[in-house]
Design a protein around this motif. Structure first.
Motif, short mmCIF file in Angstrom:
data_model
loop_
_atom_site.label_atom_id
_atom_site.label_comp_id
_atom_site.label_asym_id
_atom_site.label_seq_id
_atom_site.Cartn_x
_atom_site.Cartn_y
_atom_site.Cartn_z
N GLY A 38 30.19 7.67 -12.84
CA GLY A 38 30.22 6.72 -13.94
C GLY A 38 30.94 7.32 -15.13
O GLY A 38 31.92 8.06 -14.98
N VAL A 39 30.45 7.03 -16.31
CA VAL A 39 31.11 7.45 -17.55
C VAL A 39 31.23 8.97 -17.64
O VAL A 39 32.25 9.50 -18.08
CB VAL A 39 30.31 6.92 -18.76
CG1 VAL A 39 30.81 7.54 -20.06
CG2 VAL A 39 30.40 5.40 -18.82
N GLN A 40 30.18 9.67 -17.16
CA GLN A 40 30.16 11.13 -17.36
C GLN A 40 31.02 11.85 -16.33
O GLN A 40 31.16 13.08 -16.39
CB GLN A 40 28.72 11.65 -17.30
CG GLN A 40 27.85 11.21 -18.46
CD GLN A 40 27.31 9.79 -18.29
OE1 GLN A 40 27.40 9.22 -17.19
NE2 GLN A 40 26.80 9.21 -19.36
N ILE A 76 20.73 9.30 -18.29
CA ILE A 76 22.06 8.91 -17.81
C ILE A 76 22.07 8.94 -16.29
O ILE A 76 21.39 9.75 -15.67
CB ILE A 76 23.19 9.79 -18.39
CG1 ILE A 76 22.97 11.26 -18.02
CG2 ILE A 76 23.31 9.61 -19.89
CD1 ILE A 76 24.14 12.14 -18.44
N GLY A 77 22.86 8.03 -15.72
CA GLY A 77 22.94 7.97 -14.26
C GLY A 77 21.94 7.03 -13.62
O GLY A 77 21.76 7.05 -12.41
N ASP A 78 21.28 6.21 -14.41
CA ASP A 78 20.30 5.27 -13.85
C ASP A 78 20.95 4.24 -12.94
O ASP A 78 20.28 3.65 -12.10
CB ASP A 78 19.54 4.54 -14.96
CG ASP A 78 18.24 5.23 -15.31
OD1 ASP A 78 17.90 6.24 -14.66
OD2 ASP A 78 17.55 4.75 -16.23
N GLY A 79 22.25 4.00 -13.12
CA GLY A 79 22.94 3.10 -12.21
C GLY A 79 23.61 1.93 -12.90
O GLY A 79 23.67 1.86 -14.13
N LYS A 80 24.09 1.02 -12.09
CA LYS A 80 24.86 -0.10 -12.61
C LYS A 80 24.71 -1.27 -11.66
O LYS A 80 24.56 -1.09 -10.46
CB LYS A 80 26.34 0.30 -12.72
CG LYS A 80 27.14 -0.59 -13.62
CD LYS A 80 28.38 0.13 -14.11
CE LYS A 80 28.05 1.17 -15.16
NZ LYS A 80 29.25 1.78 -15.73
N ILE A 81 24.75 -2.47 -12.23
CA ILE A 81 24.59 -3.68 -11.42
C ILE A 81 25.80 -4.57 -11.63
O ILE A 81 26.21 -4.82 -12.77
CB ILE A 81 23.29 -4.42 -11.80
CG1 ILE A 81 22.07 -3.52 -11.55
CG2 ILE A 81 23.16 -5.73 -11.02
CD1 ILE A 81 20.75 -4.12 -11.98
N1 LIG Z 1 32.97 0.78 -13.28
C1 LIG Z 1 32.37 1.05 -12.12
N2 LIG Z 1 32.84 0.49 -10.98
C2 LIG Z 1 32.23 0.75 -9.79
N3 LIG Z 1 31.18 1.54 -9.66
C3 LIG Z 1 30.68 2.13 -10.76
C4 LIG Z 1 31.24 1.91 -12.04
N4 LIG Z 1 30.52 2.61 -12.95
C5 LIG Z 1 29.55 3.22 -12.25
N5 LIG Z 1 29.65 2.94 -10.94
C6 LIG Z 1 28.79 3.41 -9.88
O1 LIG Z 1 27.47 3.45 -10.42
C7 LIG Z 1 26.93 4.76 -10.29
C8 LIG Z 1 26.01 5.03 -11.42
O2 LIG Z 1 26.71 4.93 -12.62
P1 LIG Z 1 26.03 5.46 -13.95
O3 LIG Z 1 24.61 5.06 -13.97
O4 LIG Z 1 26.32 6.92 -14.11
O5 LIG Z 1 26.85 4.58 -15.01
P2 LIG Z 1 27.31 4.98 -16.46
O6 LIG Z 1 28.20 3.88 -16.93
O7 LIG Z 1 27.87 6.37 -16.45
O8 LIG Z 1 25.97 4.89 -17.30
P3 LIG Z 1 25.08 6.11 -17.86
O9 LIG Z 1 25.70 6.49 -19.17
O10 LIG Z 1 23.71 5.52 -18.00
O11 LIG Z 1 25.11 7.22 -16.84
C9 LIG Z 1 28.15 5.66 -10.19
O12 LIG Z 1 27.82 6.88 -9.53
C10 LIG Z 1 29.10 4.80 -9.38
O13 LIG Z 1 28.72 4.88 -8.00
#
Ligand SMILES: Nc1ncnc2c1ncn2[C@@H]1O[C@H](COP(=O)(O)OP(=O)(O)OP(=O)(O)O)[C@@H](O)[C@H]1O
Ligand SMILES: [Mg+2]
Length: 113
Positions: free
Chosen positions: A37-39, A87-92
């Protein structure tokens, strides 16, 4: 119909599956993925003090196709069950689905879910 794709922490899979079952969802897919994700991954500290970077982290993707009227409720259900606050809780992602067909009966649309 919409497809909810929820990418979550693997250790939250059981909690999310149970919450979805309690909400009346039966059919779904689980896909093991690696992503970032972002990180862009995380920095780890080794035993000797050296650091190393893990670029892609293991996550679990839950795919579930649901009637439009249930999307908001189920997104909330997943968020509640998958949340830690770190951070890393996921995305929907929510994706429109044009049709569904149950092969055995040829029922279509919501009736096929
Ligand atoms: N823009 C994206 N498109 C497709 N998959 C994504 C995207 N962003 C994140 N993911 C998927 O979601 C997972 C979890 O993302 P994550 O929770 O780290 O999002 P984040 O935007 O970095 O938020 P946070 O700051 O809470 O970590 C990633 O490991 C990846 O598999
Ligand atoms: Mg992140």
């Amino acid at each position: 119909m919409q497809k909810i794709e929820a990418i979550i922490r693997p250790e939250k899979l059981d909690a999310v599956k149970n919450a979805l079952a309690d909400a009346g969802v039966s059919g779904l897919n689980i896909v093991h993925v690696t992503g970032r994700g972002v990180q862009k991954g995380v920095i780890h500290m080794g035993r000797g003090g050296e650091t190393y970077e893990v670029d892609m982290l293991p996550k679990v993707k839950i795919e579930v196709v649901v009637p439009d009227a249930q999307v908001d409720k189920l997104v909330n259900t997943i968020c509640d069950a998958a949340h830690t606050g770190r951070i890393g809780d996921g995305k929907i992602f929510v994706i429109p689905i044009t049709d569904a067909i149950r092969v055995r009966t040829r029922e279509r649309g919501d009736a096929a879910l």
